[in-house]
Design a protein around this motif. Structure first.
Motif, short mmCIF file in Angstrom:
data_model
loop_
_atom_site.label_atom_id
_atom_site.label_comp_id
_atom_site.label_asym_id
_atom_site.label_seq_id
_atom_site.Cartn_x
_atom_site.Cartn_y
_atom_site.Cartn_z
N SER A 23 0.81 -1.22 0.00
CA SER A 23 0.00 0.00 0.00
C SER A 23 0.84 1.26 0.00
CB SER A 23 -0.94 0.01 1.21
OG SER A 23 -0.18 -0.01 2.42
N SER A 24 2.12 1.14 0.34
CA SER A 24 3.00 2.31 0.36
C SER A 24 3.65 2.58 -0.98
CB SER A 24 4.10 2.13 1.42
OG SER A 24 4.91 1.00 1.11
N SER A 25 3.42 1.70 -1.96
CA SER A 25 4.00 1.88 -3.29
C SER A 25 3.01 2.59 -4.20
CB SER A 25 4.39 0.52 -3.89
OG SER A 25 4.89 0.68 -5.19
N TYR A 26 3.54 3.53 -5.02
CA TYR A 26 2.68 4.30 -5.91
C TYR A 26 2.60 3.68 -7.30
CZ TYR A 26 2.89 7.93 -2.34
OH TYR A 26 2.79 8.62 -1.17
N ASP A 27 3.63 2.99 -7.73
CA ASP A 27 3.66 2.42 -9.08
C ASP A 27 3.33 0.93 -9.00
OD1 ASP A 27 4.02 1.84 -11.69
OD2 ASP A 27 6.17 2.27 -11.78
N SER A 28 2.07 0.62 -9.23
CA SER A 28 1.64 -0.78 -9.13
C SER A 28 2.08 -1.61 -10.32
CB SER A 28 0.11 -0.86 -8.99
OG SER A 28 -0.51 -0.28 -10.12
N SER A 30 5.21 -1.48 -11.60
CA SER A 30 6.66 -1.67 -11.57
C SER A 30 6.99 -3.13 -11.30
CB SER A 30 7.29 -0.78 -10.49
OG SER A 30 6.87 -1.19 -9.20
N PRO A 31 8.13 -3.60 -11.81
CA PRO A 31 8.53 -4.99 -11.56
C PRO A 31 8.67 -5.31 -10.07
CG PRO A 31 9.84 -4.03 -13.34
CD PRO A 31 9.04 -2.92 -12.75
N ALA A 32 9.19 -4.35 -9.30
CA ALA A 32 9.37 -4.58 -7.86
C ALA A 32 8.02 -4.79 -7.17
CB ALA A 32 10.11 -3.41 -7.22
N PHE A 33 7.03 -3.96 -7.53
CA PHE A 33 5.70 -4.10 -6.93
C PHE A 33 5.09 -5.45 -7.29
CE2 PHE A 33 1.11 -3.83 -6.94
CZ PHE A 33 0.82 -3.14 -5.78
N GLN A 34 5.18 -5.83 -8.56
CA GLN A 34 4.58 -7.09 -9.00
C GLN A 34 5.27 -8.29 -8.34
OE1 GLN A 34 1.81 -7.58 -11.08
NE2 GLN A 34 1.57 -5.39 -10.66
N GLU A 35 6.58 -8.18 -8.13
CA GLU A 35 7.30 -9.26 -7.46
C GLU A 35 6.85 -9.40 -6.00
OE1 GLU A 35 11.94 -10.62 -6.49
OE2 GLU A 35 11.51 -8.83 -7.70
N ASN A 36 6.73 -8.27 -5.31
CA ASN A 36 6.26 -8.30 -3.92
C ASN A 36 4.81 -8.76 -3.86
OD1 ASN A 36 8.76 -7.35 -3.05
ND2 ASN A 36 8.12 -5.21 -3.13
N LEU A 37 4.04 -8.39 -4.87
CA LEU A 37 2.64 -8.81 -4.93
C LEU A 37 2.54 -10.33 -5.04
CD1 LEU A 37 -0.42 -8.11 -5.25
CD2 LEU A 37 0.00 -7.90 -7.70
N ASN A 38 3.34 -10.91 -5.90
CA ASN A 38 3.34 -12.37 -6.06
C ASN A 38 3.77 -13.07 -4.77
OD1 ASN A 38 2.51 -12.26 -8.74
ND2 ASN A 38 4.61 -12.07 -9.51
N THR A 39 4.71 -12.47 -4.04
CA THR A 39 5.16 -13.04 -2.77
C THR A 39 4.03 -13.05 -1.74
OG1 THR A 39 7.44 -12.30 -3.18
CG2 THR A 39 6.85 -12.83 -0.91
N ALA A 40 3.30 -11.91 -1.67
CA ALA A 40 2.19 -11.81 -0.73
C ALA A 40 1.10 -12.82 -1.07
CB ALA A 40 1.63 -10.40 -0.73
N ILE A 41 0.78 -12.96 -2.38
CA ILE A 41 -0.25 -13.91 -2.80
C ILE A 41 0.17 -15.34 -2.45
CG2 ILE A 41 -1.36 -14.93 -4.84
CD1 ILE A 41 -1.36 -12.16 -6.11
N ALA A 42 1.42 -15.68 -2.69
CA ALA A 42 1.90 -17.03 -2.40
C ALA A 42 1.83 -17.33 -0.90
CB ALA A 42 3.33 -17.19 -2.91
N THR A 43 2.11 -16.33 -0.07
CA THR A 43 2.07 -16.53 1.38
C THR A 43 0.63 -16.75 1.85
OG1 THR A 43 3.97 -15.03 1.55
CG2 THR A 43 2.84 -15.61 3.59
#
Length: 356
Positions: A23-28, A30-43
């Motif tokens: 929620s603190s990221s502005y560019d949804s 970006s590769p970094a956001f998508q990578e962190n997103l996939n990590t959260a989904i997997a968890t």
């Protein structure tokens, strides 16, 4: 509940932390956001898998049978649906697959709460309406404008009150330290708030799926890559058209853009003012001439806006052409007639009014 492995608590805490960091990221995109997103989904998916393995929630139980601590695990499906909608993709088919999966998670979330009678009466009726017609689901009537407005206002007030209560409980953690009932109230309020968000998301998903169903088919590789002859002038002579709607194969839509109840009937793009502003960004702020001075004078002559003759130039007589005998005779006769006129009418002879 006693068989709950300790790892599910740690996984859930990690998933919650990863979700809140997003929620603190502005560019949804970006590769970094998508990578962190996939990590959260997997968890979260691992949490869900563990919860199902130990039968954390059973249809034979009631809401009172669930401990206050375990209530938070009822939100896993909702978080998976919410995060799944944020997966970025330019492929329409992939986007459709993601939102369909998100819709499944939202449905599981509502079914779980409904099985424990945790939905309010109004939410239970709305869930029933959704299951009857998923593709055209709306949180309020689409035909009666007044009823739709009243329903929207009611749900907005309910959600606002839930949010206010949730923020109060979250900002006063000491209330929950020695009072399990406060902890339980916090989780139940959070679940009720998520139910409101779920119905809004299901309405948005229904609208997006409707628009995707009207989208033209994805062009094949042959349609995208031009052949050798086409590269010479940059266009396919057999299929080229100046029409914008002819540039996409299969795009042959007609009829109204919106249905009577306000739903889009076909894809459309808003142009005109926005496109005009875009074109004029790099234009000078002054008006440039559209023709030269000579072109303007020629145009004025054609319109009869220029009178020729008179002025000093009219006193200049062209040199006579000695080879043109006809013109010479005409000039001689004209001069004789003028001489005769001046002899018969001397200067001043015509002005007799002021003579004494």
């Amino acid at each position: 509940m006693a068989n709950e492995p300790q790892s599910i608590r740690g996984l859930f805490v990690s998933a919650e932390r990863a979700r809140k960091d997003l929620s603190s990221s502005y560019d949804s995109n970006s590769p970094a956001f998508q990578e962190n997103l996939n990590t959260a989904i997997a968890t979260y998916q691992e949490c869900l898998k563990l919860a199902e393995q130990v039968s954390l929630f059973s249809p034979n139980e009631t809401l009172e049978d669930i401990s206050s601590t375990d209530l938070q695990y009822m939100t896993i499906n909702h978080h998976l649906a919410e995060l799944g909608q944020k997966i970025s993709s330019t492929d329409v088919s992939v986007r459709k697959k993601n939102i369909l999966q998100a819709r499944v998670y939202y449905e599981r979330f509502l079914k779980l709460l409904d099985s424990y009678d945790a939905l309010s009466k109004s939410d239970a009726r709305l869930f029933e309406t959704y299951t009857e017609d998923k593709e055209n689901f709306a949180t309020a009537s689409t035909r009666d404008a007044a009823a739709r407005r009243d329903a929207k206002i009611t749900r907005f007030r309910e959600e606002k009150e839930l949010k206010r209560k949730l923020e109060y409980l979250q900002q006063n953690p000491k209330l929950a330290e020695n009072d399990e009932q406060v902890v339980r109230e916090l989780h139940l309020t959070n679940l009720a708030f998520m139910v409101h968000q779920t119905f809004q998301s299901l309405e948005s998903i229904a609208q997006e799926l409707h628009i995707i169903s009207l989208a033209p088919p994805t062009p094949t590789q042959r349609q995208i890559a031009p052949g050798p002859d086409e590269r010479q002038d940059g266009r396919n002579k057999d299929t080229y058209s100046e029409r914008l709607d002819g540039q996409l194969p299969g795009l042959k839509y007609s009829g109204p853009i919106l249905s009577p109840d306000g739903k889009p009937m076909r894809p459309f793009t808003l142009l005109d003012s926005r496109q005009t502003l875009k074109k004029n960004v790099f234009r000078p702020d002054h008006s440039l001439p559209t023709m030269t001075i000579d072109e303007y004078l020629d145009e004025e002559k054609k319109r009869g806006g220029i009178i020729e003759g008179g002025g000093p130039q009219s006193e200049i007589r062209p040199e006579p052409n000695e080879d043109d005998l006809v013109a010479a005779d005409e000039e001689t006769m004209k001069q004789r007639a003028w001489d005769e006129f001046t002899e018969e009418n001397p200067k001043g002879s015509g002005n007799t009014l002021n003579r004494g």
